[in-house]
Design a protein around this motif. Structure first.
Motif, PDB file in Angstrom:
ATOM      1  N   LYS A   1     -15.115   0.787  -9.456  1.00  0.00           N
ATOM      2  CA  LYS A   1     -14.182  -0.165  -9.634  1.00  0.00           C
ATOM      3  C   LYS A   1     -13.612   0.222 -11.154  1.00  0.00           C
ATOM      4  CE  LYS A   1     -16.549  -3.947  -7.423  1.00  0.00           C
ATOM      5  NZ  LYS A   1     -17.018  -5.298  -7.469  1.00  0.00           N
ATOM      6  N   SER A   2     -12.151   0.104 -11.285  1.00  0.00           N
ATOM      7  CA  SER A   2     -11.640   0.539 -12.423  1.00  0.00           C
ATOM      8  C   SER A   2     -10.294  -0.382 -12.710  1.00  0.00           C
ATOM      9  CB  SER A   2     -11.081   2.193 -12.361  1.00  0.00           C
ATOM     10  OG  SER A   2     -10.260   2.191 -11.376  1.00  0.00           O
ATOM     11  N   ARG A   3      -9.915  -0.423 -13.801  1.00  0.00           N
ATOM     12  CA  ARG A   3      -8.805  -1.283 -14.237  1.00  0.00           C
ATOM     13  C   ARG A   3      -7.658  -0.342 -13.567  1.00  0.00           C
ATOM     14  NH1 ARG A   3      -7.019  -4.261 -18.585  1.00  0.00           N
ATOM     15  NH2 ARG A   3      -4.720  -4.018 -19.202  1.00  0.00           N
ATOM     16  N   GLN A   4      -6.406  -1.140 -13.078  1.00  0.00           N
ATOM     17  CA  GLN A   4      -5.222  -0.672 -12.762  1.00  0.00           C
ATOM     18  C   GLN A   4      -4.281  -0.479 -13.547  1.00  0.00           C
ATOM     19  OE1 GLN A   4      -2.587  -2.265  -9.198  1.00  0.00           O
ATOM     20  NE2 GLN A   4      -4.101  -1.135  -8.385  1.00  0.00           N
TER      21      GLN A   4
ATOM     22  N   GLY B   1      -7.981   0.680  -9.886  1.00  0.00           N
ATOM     23  CA  GLY B   1      -7.800  -0.870  -9.285  1.00  0.00           C
ATOM     24  C   GLY B   1      -7.970  -0.727  -7.545  1.00  0.00           C
ATOM     25  N   GLY B   2      -8.615   0.321  -7.039  1.00  0.00           N
ATOM     26  CA  GLY B   2      -8.587   0.347  -5.415  1.00  0.00           C
ATOM     27  C   GLY B   2      -7.347   1.108  -4.949  1.00  0.00           C
ATOM     28  N   ALA B   3      -6.453   1.194  -5.680  1.00  0.00           N
ATOM     29  CA  ALA B   3      -5.174   2.005  -5.061  1.00  0.00           C
ATOM     30  C   ALA B   3      -5.564   3.278  -4.581  1.00  0.00           C
ATOM     31  CB  ALA B   3      -4.216   2.146  -6.121  1.00  0.00           C
ATOM     32  N   PRO B   4      -4.640   3.868  -3.406  1.00  0.00           N
ATOM     33  CA  PRO B   4      -5.041   5.071  -2.966  1.00  0.00           C
ATOM     34  C   PRO B   4      -4.893   6.159  -4.024  1.00  0.00           C
ATOM     35  CG  PRO B   4      -3.202   3.936  -1.519  1.00  0.00           C
ATOM     36  CD  PRO B   4      -3.556   3.207  -2.841  1.00  0.00           C
TER      37      PRO B   4
ATOM     38  N   GLY C   1     -12.865   8.844  -9.250  1.00  0.00           N
ATOM     39  CA  GLY C   1     -11.624   9.419  -9.186  1.00  0.00           C
ATOM     40  C   GLY C   1     -10.489   8.485  -8.679  1.00  0.00           C
ATOM     41  N   ASP C   2      -9.464   8.443  -9.522  1.00  0.00           N
ATOM     42  CA  ASP C   2      -8.349   7.581  -9.071  1.00  0.00           C
ATOM     43  C   ASP C   2      -7.105   8.330  -9.122  1.00  0.00           C
ATOM     44  OD1 ASP C   2      -9.652   4.852  -9.512  1.00  0.00           O
ATOM     45  OD2 ASP C   2     -10.100   6.066 -11.278  1.00  0.00           O
ATOM     46  N   THR C   3      -6.866   9.662  -9.614  1.00  0.00           N
ATOM     47  CA  THR C   3      -5.910  10.326  -9.215  1.00  0.00           C
ATOM     48  C   THR C   3      -6.428  11.904  -9.479  1.00  0.00           C
ATOM     49  OG1 THR C   3      -3.578  10.963  -9.873  1.00  0.00           O
ATOM     50  CG2 THR C   3      -5.006  10.385 -11.806  1.00  0.00           C
ATOM     51  N   ILE C   4      -5.951  12.701  -8.788  1.00  0.00           N
ATOM     52  CA  ILE C   4      -6.418  14.030  -8.936  1.00  0.00           C
ATOM     53  C   ILE C   4      -5.076  15.085  -9.146  1.00  0.00           C
ATOM     54  CG2 ILE C   4      -8.406  13.656  -7.646  1.00  0.00           C
ATOM     55  CD1 ILE C   4      -7.291  15.072  -5.218  1.00  0.00           C
ATOM     56  N   ARG C   5      -5.555  16.233  -9.709  1.00  0.00           N
ATOM     57  CA  ARG C   5      -4.645  17.388  -9.898  1.00  0.00           C
ATOM     58  C   ARG C   5      -5.280  18.623  -9.729  1.00  0.00           C
ATOM     59  NH1 ARG C   5      -2.105  21.097 -14.351  1.00  0.00           N
ATOM     60  NH2 ARG C   5      -0.930  22.536 -12.712  1.00  0.00           N
TER      61      ARG C   5
ATOM     62  N   LEU D   1     -12.131  13.718   3.490  1.00  0.00           N
ATOM     63  CA  LEU D   1     -13.145  12.608   2.951  1.00  0.00           C
ATOM     64  C   LEU D   1     -12.617  11.275   3.585  1.00  0.00           C
ATOM     65  CD1 LEU D   1     -13.789  13.851  -0.683  1.00  0.00           C
ATOM     66  CD2 LEU D   1     -15.327  14.064   1.184  1.00  0.00           C
ATOM     67  N   ARG D   2     -11.521  11.247   4.139  1.00  0.00           N
ATOM     68  CA  ARG D   2     -11.076   9.940   4.877  1.00  0.00           C
ATOM     69  C   ARG D   2     -10.487   9.049   3.684  1.00  0.00           C
ATOM     70  NH1 ARG D   2     -15.739   8.391   8.619  1.00  0.00           N
ATOM     71  NH2 ARG D   2     -16.087  10.417   9.605  1.00  0.00           N
ATOM     72  N   LEU D   3     -10.142   9.514   2.509  1.00  0.00           N
ATOM     73  CA  LEU D   3      -9.787   8.807   1.406  1.00  0.00           C
ATOM     74  C   LEU D   3      -8.228   8.591   1.547  1.00  0.00           C
ATOM     75  CD1 LEU D   3     -11.802  10.312  -1.597  1.00  0.00           C
ATOM     76  CD2 LEU D   3     -11.964   7.621  -0.303  1.00  0.00           C
ATOM     77  N   ARG D   4      -7.472   9.409   1.948  1.00  0.00           N
ATOM     78  CA  ARG D   4      -5.684   9.438   2.155  1.00  0.00           C
ATOM     79  C   ARG D   4      -5.615   9.884   3.562  1.00  0.00           C
ATOM     80  NH1 ARG D   4      -2.318   9.243  -2.363  1.00  0.00           N
ATOM     81  NH2 ARG D   4      -0.676   9.147  -0.845  1.00  0.00           N
ATOM     82  N   SER D   5      -4.670   9.208   4.147  1.00  0.00           N
ATOM     83  CA  SER D   5      -4.069   9.814   5.396  1.00  0.00           C
ATOM     84  C   SER D   5      -2.546   9.907   5.376  1.00  0.00           C
ATOM     85  CB  SER D   5      -4.157   8.577   6.515  1.00  0.00           C
ATOM     86  OG  SER D   5      -5.662   8.360   6.733  1.00  0.00           O
ATOM     87  N   LYS D   6      -2.367  11.201   5.288  1.00  0.00           N
ATOM     88  CA  LYS D   6      -0.975  11.485   5.018  1.00  0.00           C
ATOM     89  C   LYS D   6      -0.677  12.852   5.855  1.00  0.00           C
ATOM     90  CE  LYS D   6       2.932  11.071   1.593  1.00  0.00           C
ATOM     91  NZ  LYS D   6       3.062  11.035   0.032  1.00  0.00           N
TER      92      LYS D   6
END
Length: 371
Positions: free
Chosen positions: A11-14, A24-27, A233-237, A258-263
């Motif tokens: 859990k993190s601040r958005q 904050g749970g965003a993709p 992790g909330d954003t990656i490079r 890891l089924r964390l994003r579908s694109k």
């Protein structure tokens, strides 16, 4: 293939980088950095647009001086994706790009000098709704920390990060994200794990200076994969000595696994063997290249023989199973038609695009019914 990921995210601040929510749970957002000369506005804009097409959520641009800051302003007006300005030491550059519409400032408060300079940058960020990214790197630790620890360590990275964080907390500015990058996988993972339990802000993940396309992909996948499996992790490079577009591709493939994003298309393909009834590797190479433009999530299995082909196909949106004298295509898990090798790739591409259009239309109809 569509099962929900079992990963429980920290859990993190958005915060918001432009219109992109981070934490904050965003993709989990995927980002890269331009490697053009920022003063070459046309080349930088062209590269950013390539990254946008590849699916980048956020793009970082180096802004080393005031001339680059002015160029950044011209670049910003020509692109849609949120831009992060990468700034070191000179607080005036941060103030200028804040005026020019930057979406996030990558600047370490402790490196820009006197308290009033930090206060000026934070005020500009607050007034313009701009978050800050604190970026700690094992290769550029403060000299006193190098003396204290003797060499870069996870503890040194975290202590450096907390110093910068203290500047922002004293000024009551909570809208920031943090990275603690190292080229050593063990060091980076340990540092992120420590920091994750100490702050509520989102974390920007990366294994810095990871290497070339192959070695860097492997190293980043191991390091980031360990952290993402922990829910960190909330954003990656993905840092690669390669075309920045490859960083976006690898990042999304990592999150898809890891089924964390579908694109885009999730390909399931066998490595091929003497049982194959068509050229699996050649087919996959052409399909991946031709279908890069598709962003709609779709599972496609390409298996060369009947040993695993039917089982994988039944779990995919579209599945190709090698057979003789013709190959069998499954759609939505059911046998649909047979394809001969003569025009296999063309026919399979057509079926995939038809399925994508069908799926997109179904989503549009669902949205329309909900309005």
């Amino acid at each position: 293939m569509h099962a929900q990921s079992p990963i429980v995210r920290r859990k993190s601040r958005q915060i918001h980088v432009g219109q992109v929510p981070v934490g904050g749970g965003a993709p989990i957002s995927v980002q890269s950095m331009t490697n053009t000369n920022t003063l070459d506005v046309a080349a930088t804009v062209a590269q950013i647009r390539q990254l946008e097409t590849a699916g980048a959520d956020i793009v970082r641009v180096s802004v080393p001086d005031m001339d680059a800051a002015e160029a950044f302003g011209r670049i910003k007006r020509q692109v849609e994706v949120p831009l992060v300005a990468d700034i070191h030491f000179d607080y005036k550059i941060a103030l200028r790009v804040a005026e020019l519409g930057v979406d996030c400032l990558r600047i370490n408060p402790g490196n820009i000098g006197k308290e009033e300079r930090v206060r000026a940058v934070v005020s500009a960020a607050r007034d313009n709704g701009i978050p800050i990214r604190i970026g700690v790197n094992a290769g550029s630790l403060e000299k006193d920390l190098q003396r204290k620890y003797g060499e870069p360590t996870p503890e040194a990275l975290v202590e450096s990060a907390m110093r910068h964080i203290d500047h922002l907390e004293r000024l009551d500015f909570p809208d920031f994200k943090v990275s603690v990058k190292a080229s050593d996988v063990f060091m980076a993972v340990a540092a992120y794990r420590q920091l994750a339990g100490m702050i509520e802000q989102p974390l920007h993940l990366g294994i810095t200076e990871a290497g070339g396309l192959r070695s860097g992909t492997v190293k980043s996948s191991i390091g980031l994969g360990l952290l993402l499996m922990d829910g960190i992790g909330d954003t990656i490079r993905v840092s690669l000595a390669a075309d920045p577009v490859e960083e976006i591709k690898v990042g999304f493939d990592m999150l898809k696994s890891l089924r964390l994003r579908s694109k885009g298309i999730n390909f399931i393909a066998c490595p091929s063997c003497s049982r194959q009834n068509f050229d699996v590797i050649g087919t996959m190479n052409v399909l991946e290249e031709r279908l890069e433009d598709i962003m709609t999530p779709l599972d496609v299995s390409v298996i060369g023989c009947i040993v695993n082909g039917p089982g994988e196909a039944k779990e995919s949106d579209i599945g190709l199973t090698g057979g003789s004298p013709a190959n069998l295509v499954y759609i939505d898990g059911k046998p649909a038609r047979k394809l001969r090798n003569d025009h296999l790739v063309d026919d399979l591409e057509r079926l995939i695009r038809e399925k994508v259009r069908e799926k997109e239309q179904a989503e549009q109809d669902l949205i329309a019914r909900g309005q």
